[in-house]
Write a protein that holds these residues in place. Structure first.
Motif, mmCIF file in Angstrom:
data_model
loop_
_atom_site.group_PDB
_atom_site.id
_atom_site.type_symbol
_atom_site.label_atom_id
_atom_site.label_comp_id
_atom_site.label_asym_id
_atom_site.label_seq_id
_atom_site.Cartn_x
_atom_site.Cartn_y
_atom_site.Cartn_z
ATOM 1 N N ARG A 346 0.828 -1.210 0.000
ATOM 2 C CA ARG A 346 0.000 0.000 0.000
ATOM 3 C C ARG A 346 0.857 1.253 0.000
ATOM 4 O O ARG A 346 0.579 2.219 -0.710
ATOM 5 C CB ARG A 346 -0.928 0.014 1.213
ATOM 6 N N MET A 347 1.927 1.237 0.798
ATOM 7 C CA MET A 347 2.792 2.425 0.838
ATOM 8 C C MET A 347 3.582 2.574 -0.468
ATOM 9 O O MET A 347 3.837 3.691 -0.922
ATOM 10 C CB MET A 347 3.745 2.358 2.042
ATOM 11 N N ALA A 348 3.911 1.436 -1.079
ATOM 12 C CA ALA A 348 4.575 1.496 -2.394
ATOM 13 C C ALA A 348 3.658 2.193 -3.397
ATOM 14 O O ALA A 348 4.099 3.054 -4.171
ATOM 15 C CB ALA A 348 4.915 0.088 -2.869
ATOM 16 N N ASP A 349 2.364 1.873 -3.337
ATOM 17 C CA ASP A 349 1.414 2.529 -4.245
ATOM 18 C C ASP A 349 1.393 4.039 -4.027
ATOM 19 O O ASP A 349 1.305 4.803 -4.990
ATOM 20 C CB ASP A 349 0.001 1.962 -4.049
ATOM 21 N N SER A 350 1.473 4.444 -2.759
ATOM 22 C CA SER A 350 1.500 5.892 -2.472
ATOM 23 C C SER A 350 2.715 6.544 -3.130
ATOM 24 O O SER A 350 2.636 7.661 -3.633
ATOM 25 C CB SER A 350 1.575 6.155 -0.966
ATOM 26 N N VAL A 351 3.843 5.835 -3.085
ATOM 27 C CA VAL A 351 5.069 6.385 -3.700
ATOM 28 C C VAL A 351 4.908 6.450 -5.218
ATOM 29 O O VAL A 351 5.189 7.481 -5.848
ATOM 30 C CB VAL A 351 6.297 5.526 -3.315
ATOM 31 N N TYR A 352 4.412 5.354 -5.819
ATOM 32 C CA TYR A 352 4.260 5.330 -7.284
ATOM 33 C C TYR A 352 3.293 6.429 -7.745
ATOM 34 O O TYR A 352 3.484 7.027 -8.800
ATOM 35 C CB TYR A 352 3.749 3.981 -7.775
ATOM 36 N N LYS A 353 2.249 6.666 -6.933
ATOM 37 C CA LYS A 353 1.259 7.701 -7.304
ATOM 38 C C LYS A 353 1.899 9.086 -7.361
ATOM 39 O O LYS A 353 1.398 9.970 -8.044
ATOM 40 C CB LYS A 353 0.104 7.717 -6.297
ATOM 41 N N LEU A 354 2.971 9.263 -6.618
ATOM 42 C CA LEU A 354 3.685 10.552 -6.665
ATOM 43 C C LEU A 354 4.655 10.589 -7.845
ATOM 44 O O LEU A 354 5.444 11.521 -7.983
ATOM 45 C CB LEU A 354 4.460 10.761 -5.358
ATOM 46 N N ASN A 355 4.616 9.534 -8.637
ATOM 47 C CA ASN A 355 5.532 9.381 -9.771
ATOM 48 C C ASN A 355 6.992 9.329 -9.286
ATOM 49 O O ASN A 355 7.909 9.810 -9.958
ATOM 50 C CB ASN A 355 5.337 10.538 -10.761
ATOM 51 N N ALA A 356 7.160 8.779 -8.110
ATOM 52 C CA ALA A 356 8.516 8.647 -7.550
ATOM 53 C C ALA A 356 8.930 7.178 -7.585
ATOM 54 O O ALA A 356 8.090 6.283 -7.709
ATOM 55 C CB ALA A 356 8.536 9.161 -6.119
ATOM 56 N N LYS A 357 10.233 6.967 -7.482
ATOM 57 C CA LYS A 357 10.759 5.606 -7.401
ATOM 58 C C LYS A 357 10.793 5.171 -5.945
ATOM 59 O O LYS A 357 11.092 5.975 -5.047
ATOM 60 C CB LYS A 357 12.167 5.580 -7.978
ATOM 61 N N LYS A 373 10.084 0.531 -11.122
ATOM 62 C CA LYS A 373 9.913 1.699 -10.238
ATOM 63 C C LYS A 373 10.442 1.426 -8.841
ATOM 64 O O LYS A 373 10.116 2.135 -7.894
ATOM 65 C CB LYS A 373 8.424 2.044 -10.131
ATOM 66 N N THR A 374 11.219 0.359 -8.704
ATOM 67 C CA THR A 374 11.657 -0.058 -7.363
ATOM 68 C C THR A 374 13.145 -0.395 -7.387
ATOM 69 O O THR A 374 13.610 -1.023 -8.346
ATOM 70 C CB THR A 374 10.863 -1.309 -6.926
ATOM 71 N N ILE A 375 13.856 0.014 -6.374
ATOM 72 C CA ILE A 375 15.264 -0.397 -6.240
ATOM 73 C C ILE A 375 15.443 -1.064 -4.871
ATOM 74 O O ILE A 375 15.035 -0.528 -3.837
ATOM 75 C CB ILE A 375 16.240 0.794 -6.348
ATOM 76 N N ILE A 376 16.052 -2.249 -4.912
ATOM 77 C CA ILE A 376 16.308 -3.005 -3.680
ATOM 78 C C ILE A 376 17.744 -2.753 -3.212
ATOM 79 O O ILE A 376 18.667 -2.738 -4.029
ATOM 80 C CB ILE A 376 16.129 -4.531 -3.934
ATOM 81 N N PHE A 377 17.891 -2.567 -1.905
ATOM 82 C CA PHE A 377 19.235 -2.398 -1.317
ATOM 83 C C PHE A 377 19.602 -3.659 -0.557
ATOM 84 O O PHE A 377 19.051 -3.922 0.517
ATOM 85 C CB PHE A 377 19.251 -1.178 -0.379
ATOM 86 N N TRP A 378 20.534 -4.413 -1.120
ATOM 87 C CA TRP A 378 20.982 -5.647 -0.459
ATOM 88 C C TRP A 378 21.987 -5.274 0.627
ATOM 89 O O TRP A 378 23.024 -4.683 0.344
ATOM 90 C CB TRP A 378 21.642 -6.576 -1.478
ATOM 91 N N TRP A 379 21.623 -5.637 1.894
ATOM 92 C CA TRP A 379 22.505 -5.260 3.012
ATOM 93 C C TRP A 379 22.969 -6.457 3.822
ATOM 94 O O TRP A 379 23.981 -6.399 4.499
ATOM 95 C CB TRP A 379 21.809 -4.236 3.916
ATOM 96 N N ARG A 380 22.214 -7.592 3.736
ATOM 97 C CA ARG A 380 22.556 -8.734 4.605
ATOM 98 C C ARG A 380 23.497 -9.671 3.863
ATOM 99 O O ARG A 380 23.052 -10.566 3.142
ATOM 100 C CB ARG A 380 21.278 -9.419 5.069
ATOM 101 N N GLN A 381 24.795 -9.449 4.062
ATOM 102 C CA GLN A 381 25.792 -10.252 3.339
ATOM 103 C C GLN A 381 25.687 -11.716 3.722
ATOM 104 O O GLN A 381 26.114 -12.586 2.974
ATOM 105 C CB GLN A 381 27.203 -9.701 3.587
ATOM 106 N N ASP A 382 25.094 -11.989 4.901
ATOM 107 C CA ASP A 382 24.927 -13.379 5.325
ATOM 108 C C ASP A 382 23.656 -13.988 4.723
ATOM 109 O O ASP A 382 23.349 -15.145 4.994
ATOM 110 C CB ASP A 382 24.880 -13.458 6.858
ATOM 111 N N LYS A 383 22.946 -13.236 3.925
ATOM 112 C CA LYS A 383 21.765 -13.762 3.232
ATOM 113 C C LYS A 383 21.917 -13.528 1.723
ATOM 114 O O LYS A 383 21.190 -12.708 1.128
ATOM 115 C CB LYS A 383 20.490 -13.086 3.748
#
Ligand code: ACM
Length: 540
Positions: A346-357, A373-383
């Motif tokens: 739902r919050m992703a939809d709010s972001v997309y509606k603002l035409n933001a990534k 429209k989405t970028i993932i940040f991989w932070w868990r080097q153990d995963k």
């Protein structure tokens, strides 16, 4: 005679070879750099010429840096026949950030297809300038021919100002250093458990109440950035080819916001009180969407980071929440993980509606969102499977694994104050040597990697010296890992160039860690008023 002649030829050839091999002192190392003959002298009369008014700002940046670094007041001119520095937009390349620099006896030419490209070339010239000692008001720089292009378009640094508020002056000085190293994304972690750091006009208590305290002292008077200051900082960064991306962490890490507006709290647990927003309250979505609307209007990058990490650390109360039970029935959500995913969608939809990534930590790779429209940040080097999931799903991905890119980890095994992961920590060489190309075998998936980013969490930061100590000189190694091709990278060679940069750190009173002489500056100690524990120790 013949012998003398041969020796002469031999000497000339050898010196040509040495010249060709001469190391370009720039960090990050350019793709190609060829040493020429002679040198260009910049003096107070050297004109700065721009090929188009679009480049005025870059020339002005050069002008202000020459004054700051070398006390040399230059001027931008429209025309001149004198030996000049030319800033030029050209159509010979289409690459967005690629540039060429030609330094000869009678001119410096900096060119690229975009303002960003010409900015990058300008920074390379500034590095050559700062490597040279000022002699009687002039700056002499050696002749070079440089052709350069970055490996990644995302070359990022994340700063956590929730736990330690550094303020505008220090932040701008870090932005200067980022620009000096051609880092171009500032991920600004502005909200978390200890404090909320940006003014929201519709909900003023977020800053006034949520801004009180920091990680080490919960009683510290409110500190936050006003919207005017944010605009100034964003513009300051933009002039330096840096986009600023705010992070408003949700649904976890919401403690400070919940102090200000408890009606939207989903509770927490003993270790992380009031840690979450309440996904069972329909008003929460309106509240958060209103906040995002204002945040989006403040940041022209068109990117909003919503966090999404570590929700389960403090979502215990969700089990008893009537609103959540209702939500689960209506939407057939089988468990709390499904509730979390429902909330993020739902919050992703709010972001997309603002035409933001939408930008999010790697937990969110489990959810199916809009790929472009989405970028993932991989932070868990153990995963590593979390990175694999992101790539298999076709998500654009930024790599910021804790090892080696969490700068709150210590740089030396003898350091006491920062984090370690078992016996592992983040020395300069690991920051430098990281290679996505060796990590990711599938070449098609490699194309999804947008770049790399270091994250500085500030649990152990209580003053700017400690901030410097964690950032420098790793910032330089990060820059080269993000910019230079793997084939061009060589740690020993980097160390050689870095030594000169330590002089600049000294000149500018940076409290850096010296890997060549660790006792030069002792590790800054810190004190803590609270008993908070790190929340992602090994095993979490
Ligand atoms: C994180 O370190 N919790 C993204």
């Amino acid at each position: 005679m013949r012998k003398v002649y041969l020796i002469l030829i031999g000497t000339i050839m050898l010196s040509f070879r040495l010249m060709a091999q001469e190391q370009c002192p720039i960090i990050p190392l350019p793709l190609q750099a060829e040493k020429g003959n002679g040198e260009f002298t910049i003096d107070v009369n050297t004109p700065l010429l721009v090929s188009s008014p679009q480049l005025d700002e870059v020339a002005n940046y050069f002008k202000s840096e020459m004054l700051r670094l070398k006390s040399l007041p230059l001027a931008v001119q429209r025309i001149s026949n004198a030996p000049s520095i030319h800033f030029e937009l050209t159509k010979t390349t289409k690459e967005e950030e690629a540039y060429e620099v030609l330094i000869e006896n009678d001119k410096i030419n900096i060119k690229g297809a975009t303002v960003a490209a010409v900015f990058n070339g300008t920074v390379s010239v500034l590095q050559l300038v700062s490597n040279n000692k000022n002699t009687d008001g002039n700056v002499k720089i050696d002749a070079w021919k440089i052709k350069d292009i970055p490996k990644y378009k995302w070359r990022g640094l994340m700063l956590d100002e929730s736990r330690y508020f550094m303020g505008k002056d220090k932040l701008e000085s870090i932005i200067d250093w980022m620009a000096f190293y051609k880092l171009n994304r500032l991920h600004w972690h502005l909200t978390d458990e200890p404090a909320w750091r940006l003014e929201i006009k519709k909900y003023p208590k977020l800053a006034l109440v949520g801004g009180i305290g920091n990680y080490n002292d919960p009683t510290k008077p409110a500190a936050f950035y006003t919207q005017k200051e944010i605009e100034e900082i964003v513009n300051y960064a933009a002039r330096r080819n840096i986009q600023v991306i705010p992070e408003i962490d949700m649904p976890g890490h919401a403690t400070a916001a919940n102090r200000a507006y408890p009606q939207y709290s989903g509770g927490g647990n003993e270790q992380h009180p009031e840690f979450t927003f309440d996904p069972g309250n329909p008003e929460t979505y309106t509240y958060l969407s209103n906040i995002l609307r204002e945040v989006n209007a403040l940041f022209p990058s068109g990117m909003l980071h919503l966090g999404g990490d570590e929700v389960s650390f403090g979502s215990d109360k969700w089990v008893q929440n009537e609103g959540i039970k209702h939500l689960m029935t209506v939407h057939q959500l089988k468990d709390l993980k499904a509730v979390e995913h429902y909330f993020m969608k739902r919050m992703a939809d709010s972001v997309y509606k603002l035409n933001a990534k939408l930008l999010v930590w790697d937990e969110i790779a489990d959810i199916d969102l809009e790929k472009d429209k989405t970028i993932i940040f991989w932070w868990r080097q153990d995963k590593p499977q979390q990175l694999q999931t992101a790539l298999d799903k076709g998500y654009q991905t930024v790599l910021s694994p804790r090892l080696p890119y969490y700068f709150d980890f210590v740089q030396d095994s003898s350091h006491q104050a920062g984090r370690k992961w078992g016996k592992f920590y983040n020395p300069l060489q690991d920051v430098y040597s990281f290679s996505a190309d060796s990590l990711i075998k599938n070449k098609d998936q490699l194309k999804l990697i947008q770049g790399i980013q270091a994250n500085l969490w500030t649990e152990t930061v209580t003053n700017n010296n400690r901030l410097d100590y964690l950032l420098f000189p790793r910032l330089a190694a990060l820059a080269e890992a993000a910019w230079s091709s793997d084939e061009n990278k060589d740690f020993k060679n980097f160390e050689g160039r870095l030594k000169r940069h330590l002089l600049l750190y000294r000149e500018q009173e940076i409290y850096f860690y010296n890997p060549f002489n660790p006792s030069e500056r002792p590790e800054p100690v810190f004190y803590r008023k609270t008993n908070h524990k790190f929340i992602d120790q090994p095993g979490d």
